[in-house]
Design a protein around this motif. Structure first.
Motif, PDB file in Angstrom:
ATOM      1  N   THR A  90     -12.649  12.578  16.042  1.00 27.05           N
ATOM      2  CA  THR A  90     -13.160  11.820  14.899  1.00 27.05           C
ATOM      3  C   THR A  90     -12.072  11.730  13.836  1.00 27.05           C
ATOM      4  O   THR A  90     -11.468  12.746  13.476  1.00 27.05           O
ATOM      5  N   VAL A  91     -11.832  10.520  13.349  1.00 25.12           N
ATOM      6  CA  VAL A  91     -10.772  10.269  12.365  1.00 25.12           C
ATOM      7  C   VAL A  91     -11.403   9.915  11.029  1.00 25.12           C
ATOM      8  O   VAL A  91     -12.157   8.943  10.922  1.00 25.12           O
ATOM      9  N   TRP A  92     -11.096  10.710  10.014  1.00 22.62           N
ATOM     10  CA  TRP A  92     -11.598  10.490   8.664  1.00 22.62           C
ATOM     11  C   TRP A  92     -10.520   9.810   7.836  1.00 22.62           C
ATOM     12  O   TRP A  92      -9.372  10.255   7.798  1.00 22.62           O
ATOM     13  N   VAL A  93     -10.888   8.732   7.143  1.00 22.02           N
ATOM     14  CA  VAL A  93      -9.931   7.950   6.359  1.00 22.02           C
ATOM     15  C   VAL A  93     -10.698   7.265   5.235  1.00 22.02           C
ATOM     16  O   VAL A  93     -11.917   7.083   5.315  1.00 22.02           O
ATOM     17  N   SER A  94      -9.998   6.877   4.182  1.00 22.90           N
ATOM     18  CA  SER A  94     -10.662   6.220   3.061  1.00 22.90           C
ATOM     19  C   SER A  94     -11.256   4.882   3.487  1.00 22.90           C
ATOM     20  O   SER A  94     -10.839   4.271   4.484  1.00 22.90           O
ATOM     21  N   GLU A  95     -12.210   4.413   2.693  1.00 25.51           N
ATOM     22  CA  GLU A  95     -12.834   3.115   2.980  1.00 25.51           C
ATOM     23  C   GLU A  95     -11.797   1.997   2.941  1.00 25.51           C
ATOM     24  O   GLU A  95     -11.851   1.052   3.736  1.00 25.51           O
ATOM     25  N   VAL A  96     -10.830   2.090   2.024  1.00 22.87           N
ATOM     26  CA  VAL A  96      -9.794   1.067   1.918  1.00 22.87           C
ATOM     27  C   VAL A  96      -8.837   1.143   3.102  1.00 22.87           C
ATOM     28  O   VAL A  96      -8.361   0.123   3.610  1.00 22.87           O
ATOM     29  N   GLY A  97      -8.551   2.359   3.566  1.00 20.28           N
ATOM     30  CA  GLY A  97      -7.607   2.526   4.662  1.00 20.28           C
ATOM     31  C   GLY A  97      -8.196   2.277   6.037  1.00 20.28           C
ATOM     32  O   GLY A  97      -7.454   1.972   6.983  1.00 20.28           O
ATOM     33  N   ALA A  98      -9.512   2.411   6.181  1.00 18.54           N
ATOM     34  CA  ALA A  98     -10.139   2.334   7.504  1.00 18.54           C
ATOM     35  C   ALA A  98      -9.793   1.058   8.275  1.00 18.54           C
ATOM     36  O   ALA A  98      -9.462   1.125   9.468  1.00 18.54           O
ATOM     37  N   PRO A  99      -9.843  -0.132   7.654  1.00 19.76           N
ATOM     38  CA  PRO A  99      -9.511  -1.340   8.427  1.00 19.76           C
ATOM     39  C   PRO A  99      -8.100  -1.323   8.995  1.00 19.76           C
ATOM     40  O   PRO A  99      -7.838  -1.942  10.033  1.00 19.76           O
ATOM     41  N   HIS A 100      -7.195  -0.588   8.350  1.00 18.00           N
ATOM     42  CA  HIS A 100      -5.801  -0.581   8.790  1.00 18.00           C
ATOM     43  C   HIS A 100      -5.536   0.399   9.934  1.00 18.00           C
ATOM     44  O   HIS A 100      -4.514   0.288  10.612  1.00 18.00           O
ATOM     45  N   VAL A 101      -6.440   1.369  10.147  1.00 15.80           N
ATOM     46  CA  VAL A 101      -6.311   2.198  11.345  1.00 15.80           C
ATOM     47  C   VAL A 101      -7.021   1.546  12.525  1.00 15.80           C
ATOM     48  O   VAL A 101      -6.611   1.714  13.678  1.00 15.80           O
ATOM     49  N   VAL A 102      -8.069   0.763  12.242  1.00 15.16           N
ATOM     50  CA  VAL A 102      -8.765   0.034  13.308  1.00 15.16           C
ATOM     51  C   VAL A 102      -7.912  -1.131  13.810  1.00 15.16           C
ATOM     52  O   VAL A 102      -7.849  -1.413  15.012  1.00 15.16           O
ATOM     53  N   ASP A 103      -7.243  -1.812  12.900  1.00 13.92           N
ATOM     54  CA  ASP A 103      -6.328  -2.896  13.261  1.00 13.92           C
ATOM     55  C   ASP A 103      -5.039  -2.718  12.460  1.00 13.92           C
ATOM     56  O   ASP A 103      -4.934  -3.201  11.328  1.00 13.92           O
ATOM     57  N   PRO A 104      -4.050  -2.015  13.037  1.00 16.73           N
ATOM     58  CA  PRO A 104      -2.823  -1.715  12.289  1.00 16.73           C
ATOM     59  C   PRO A 104      -1.779  -2.827  12.349  1.00 16.73           C
ATOM     60  O   PRO A 104      -0.633  -2.595  11.949  1.00 16.73           O
ATOM     61  N   SER A 105      -2.134  -4.017  12.804  1.00 16.18           N
ATOM     62  CA  SER A 105      -1.128  -5.068  13.007  1.00 16.18           C
ATOM     63  C   SER A 105      -0.463  -5.479  11.696  1.00 16.18           C
ATOM     64  O   SER A 105       0.764  -5.658  11.643  1.00 16.18           O
ATOM     65  N   ARG A 106      -1.237  -5.610  10.630  1.00 18.91           N
ATOM     66  CA  ARG A 106      -0.655  -5.989   9.340  1.00 18.91           C
ATOM     67  C   ARG A 106       0.264  -4.889   8.818  1.00 18.91           C
ATOM     68  O   ARG A 106       1.352  -5.156   8.302  1.00 18.91           O
ATOM     69  N   LEU A 107      -0.174  -3.646   8.984  1.00 19.87           N
ATOM     70  CA  LEU A 107       0.631  -2.500   8.570  1.00 19.87           C
ATOM     71  C   LEU A 107       1.952  -2.474   9.341  1.00 19.87           C
ATOM     72  O   LEU A 107       3.023  -2.234   8.767  1.00 19.87           O
ATOM     73  N   GLU A 108       1.882  -2.756  10.645  1.00 23.80           N
ATOM     74  CA  GLU A 108       3.096  -2.733  11.458  1.00 23.80           C
ATOM     75  C   GLU A 108       4.044  -3.862  11.066  1.00 23.80           C
ATOM     76  O   GLU A 108       5.264  -3.651  10.976  1.00 23.80           O
ATOM     77  N   ARG A 109       3.505  -5.038  10.823  1.00 22.71           N
ATOM     78  CA  ARG A 109       4.374  -6.152  10.415  1.00 22.71           C
ATOM     79  C   ARG A 109       5.114  -5.815   9.130  1.00 22.71           C
ATOM     80  O   ARG A 109       6.321  -6.058   8.999  1.00 22.71           O
ATOM     81  N   SER A 110       4.397  -5.261   8.175  1.00 20.46           N
ATOM     82  CA  SER A 110       5.003  -4.900   6.891  1.00 20.46           C
ATOM     83  C   SER A 110       6.083  -3.842   7.086  1.00 20.46           C
ATOM     84  O   SER A 110       7.179  -3.927   6.513  1.00 20.46           O
ATOM     85  N   ALA A 111       5.792  -2.822   7.903  1.00 17.40           N
ATOM     86  CA  ALA A 111       6.746  -1.750   8.119  1.00 17.40           C
ATOM     87  C   ALA A 111       7.977  -2.238   8.883  1.00 17.40           C
ATOM     88  O   ALA A 111       9.100  -1.800   8.611  1.00 17.40           O
ATOM     89  N   ARG A 112       7.778  -3.151   9.834  1.00 17.38           N
ATOM     90  CA  ARG A 112       8.927  -3.674  10.585  1.00 17.38           C
ATOM     91  C   ARG A 112       9.840  -4.503   9.673  1.00 17.38           C
ATOM     92  O   ARG A 112      11.060  -4.498   9.846  1.00 17.38           O
ATOM     93  N   ARG A 113       9.251  -5.209   8.710  1.00 18.89           N
ATOM     94  CA  ARG A 113      10.094  -5.934   7.748  1.00 18.89           C
ATOM     95  C   ARG A 113      10.923  -4.958   6.933  1.00 18.89           C
ATOM     96  O   ARG A 113      12.085  -5.219   6.613  1.00 18.89           O
ATOM     97  N   LEU A 114      10.324  -3.822   6.595  1.00 19.50           N
ATOM     98  CA  LEU A 114      10.986  -2.840   5.746  1.00 19.50           C
ATOM     99  C   LEU A 114      12.073  -2.079   6.509  1.00 19.50           C
ATOM    100  O   LEU A 114      13.166  -1.844   5.988  1.00 19.50           O
ATOM    101  N   TYR A 115      11.780  -1.703   7.761  1.00 17.85           N
ATOM    102  CA  TYR A 115      12.677  -0.810   8.500  1.00 17.85           C
ATOM    103  C   TYR A 115      13.528  -1.523   9.544  1.00 17.85           C
ATOM    104  O   TYR A 115      14.497  -0.945  10.038  1.00 17.85           O
ATOM    105  N   GLY A 116      13.167  -2.743   9.913  1.00 19.19           N
ATOM    106  CA  GLY A 116      13.969  -3.490  10.869  1.00 19.19           C
ATOM    107  C   GLY A 116      14.121  -2.769  12.194  1.00 19.19           C
ATOM    108  O   GLY A 116      13.146  -2.231  12.750  1.00 19.19           O
ATOM    109  N   ASP A 117      15.352  -2.704  12.689  1.00 18.56           N
ATOM    110  CA  ASP A 117      15.620  -2.116  14.003  1.00 18.56           C
ATOM    111  C   ASP A 117      15.369  -0.610  14.045  1.00 18.56           C
ATOM    112  O   ASP A 117      15.311  -0.020  15.136  1.00 18.56           O
ATOM    113  N   LEU A 118      15.219   0.018  12.896  1.00 20.09           N
ATOM    114  CA  LEU A 118      14.971   1.462  12.862  1.00 20.09           C
ATOM    115  C   LEU A 118      13.509   1.823  13.115  1.00 20.09           C
ATOM    116  O   LEU A 118      13.191   2.998  13.337  1.00 20.09           O
TER     117      LEU A 118
END
Length: 288
Positions: A90-118
Motif C-alpha cells: 500500500t502506497v500512501w501519498v498526498s492527494e495532490v501527489g496521488a495522480p502523479h504516482v498513478v500516471d507518472p508520464s508528466r513527471l517523467e517528461r518534466s524530469a527528462r527535460r531537466l536532466y537530459g541524457d543523465l
C-alpha cells in the motif's frame, strides 16, 4: 510477527545514490500492520535498498506500506517498480501527489527535460503505481499524523510519530549529518517561500522531538534547525529576487556550504534551486 506499535528506526537505510554515502537515506518503520518504509528513493538505488533491508532481516516483500513525503524522483521514483514486484504494498501519498504516482508520464517528461541524457543513469525506470494500491496520506496513517507541508513542493506531506519523530522529507531542508549547514532545496516548478515559512511554523507548533531527514540523518535540535532553515531560505530567495545571476548564485551557495559543498551539490544541485527561485519570483511578478 507483526509489530503492535508505531515507531521509527532512526538509523536510515543508506541508498548510496550515485555511489555516494549519506546522500539519500530512507527510514524503516514499525506499524500495527507490519513493517513500512518512509520514502523509497529512485529505481536506480533499489539494489542498495534491498541489501539495506536484508541487513535488518527483511525482504522488500515483507513491507506492508510505503509512506511517501512527495513525488520527486529522489524520494518516490521507485514506488511503481516496487509495487510491480510486490503487488500487496500500500502506497500512501498526498492527494495532490496521488495522480502523479498513478500516471507518472508528466513527471517523467518534466524530469527528462531537466536532466537530459543523465535521467536514466540517475533515476532509472519510473513506473506507474496501480490506483488500487494508493491511499491518501492525511490524518491518522498507521499511527502517524500526516499533514500537509508545502513550500518545497505543493504535494509534500510529513508524518509525526507518537514518539515525537517527524518524518520530514524535504520540508525541513537538506542537512547532511554531521554537517551543520542547512540547504533550503528549491527546485522548480512550485517552490513557495511563504508556504514554506508557514510549514516551518506548523512543524514548530507540533513540537517534534527530532527530524528524520531523507538528506540525511536525524536532527535533535529542532528549534535551532528550523530557525536556521527559515533564515537561509530568505537569504537564497533574496539573492535571486535581487537579480543575482545563476553562476554567482552557485558560487555563493558553495561558499555557504563550505567544505561540504560537493555532497550538497550532488544531493540538491545549486543550479536547480536558482531556477526554482527564479520561477517563484517570475510567478509573483505575473500575479502582480
Amino acid at each position: 510477527t507483526r509489530a503492535r506499535v508505531t515507531a521509527v528506526h532512526l538509523e536510515p537505510v543508506d541508498l548510496r545514490f550515485s555511489e555516494a554515502q549519506s546522500a539519500i537515506g530512507v527510514y524503516l518503520l514499525d506499524t500495527p500492520d507490519g513493517p513500512a518504509l518512509f520514502d523509497c528513493g529512485p529505481t536506480s538505488t533499489l539494489p542498495h535498498l534491498e541489501s539495506g533491508l536484508r541487513e535488518r532481516g527483511l525482504e522488500l516483500t515483507d513491507l506492508r506500506h510505503l509512506l511517501l513525503s512527495h513525488v520527486h524522483l529522489d524520494h518516490a521514483g521507485a514506488a511503481g517498480t516496487i509495487v510491480r514486484a510486490h503487488p500487496g504494498l500500500t502506497v500512501w501519498v498526498s492527494e495532490v501527489g496521488a495522480p502523479h504516482v498513478v500516471d507518472p508520464s508528466r513527471l517523467e517528461r518534466s524530469a527528462r527535460r531537466l536532466y537530459g541524457d543523465l535521467f536514466d543513469s540517475l533515476w532509472g525506470e519510473l513506473a506507474a503505481v496501480p490506483e488500487a494500491n494508493v491511499r491518501i496520506a492525511a490524518g491518522d496513517v498507521l499511527g502517524f499524523d500526516a499533514f500537509r507541508t508545502p513550500g518545497h513542493a505543493s504535494h509534500h506531506v510529513s508524518y509525526l510519530g507518537p514518539d515525537g519523530t517527524l518524518l520530514a522529507g524535504d520540508a525541513a531542508g537538506v542537512r547532511i549529518q554531521p554537517a551543520r549547514y542547512i540547504l533550503p532545496v528549491s527546485p522548480p516548478p512550485d517552490i513557495d517561500v511563504e508556504g514554506w515559512h508557514a510549514t516551518i511554523d506548523e512543524i514548530a507548533r507540533r513540537a517534534p522531538e527530532r527530524l528524520a531527514l531523507i538528506h540525511y540523518g536525524v536532527e535533535h535540535d529542532v528549534a535551532d534547525h528550523l530557525g536556521r532553515l527559515g533564515a537561509e531560505l530568505d537569504r537564497w530567495a533574496q539573492r535571486v529576487g535581487d537579480g543575482m545571476a545563476i553562476e554567482e548564485f552557485v558560487d555563493a551557495a558553495r561558499a555557504d556550504a563550505g567544505e561540504d559543498a560537493d555532497i550538497y551539490d550532488r544531493v540538491a544541485p545549486f543550479w536547480q534551486s536558482w531556477h526554482g527561485l527564479r520561477r517563484y519570483w517570475d510567478k509573483r511578478a505575473e500575479a502582480a
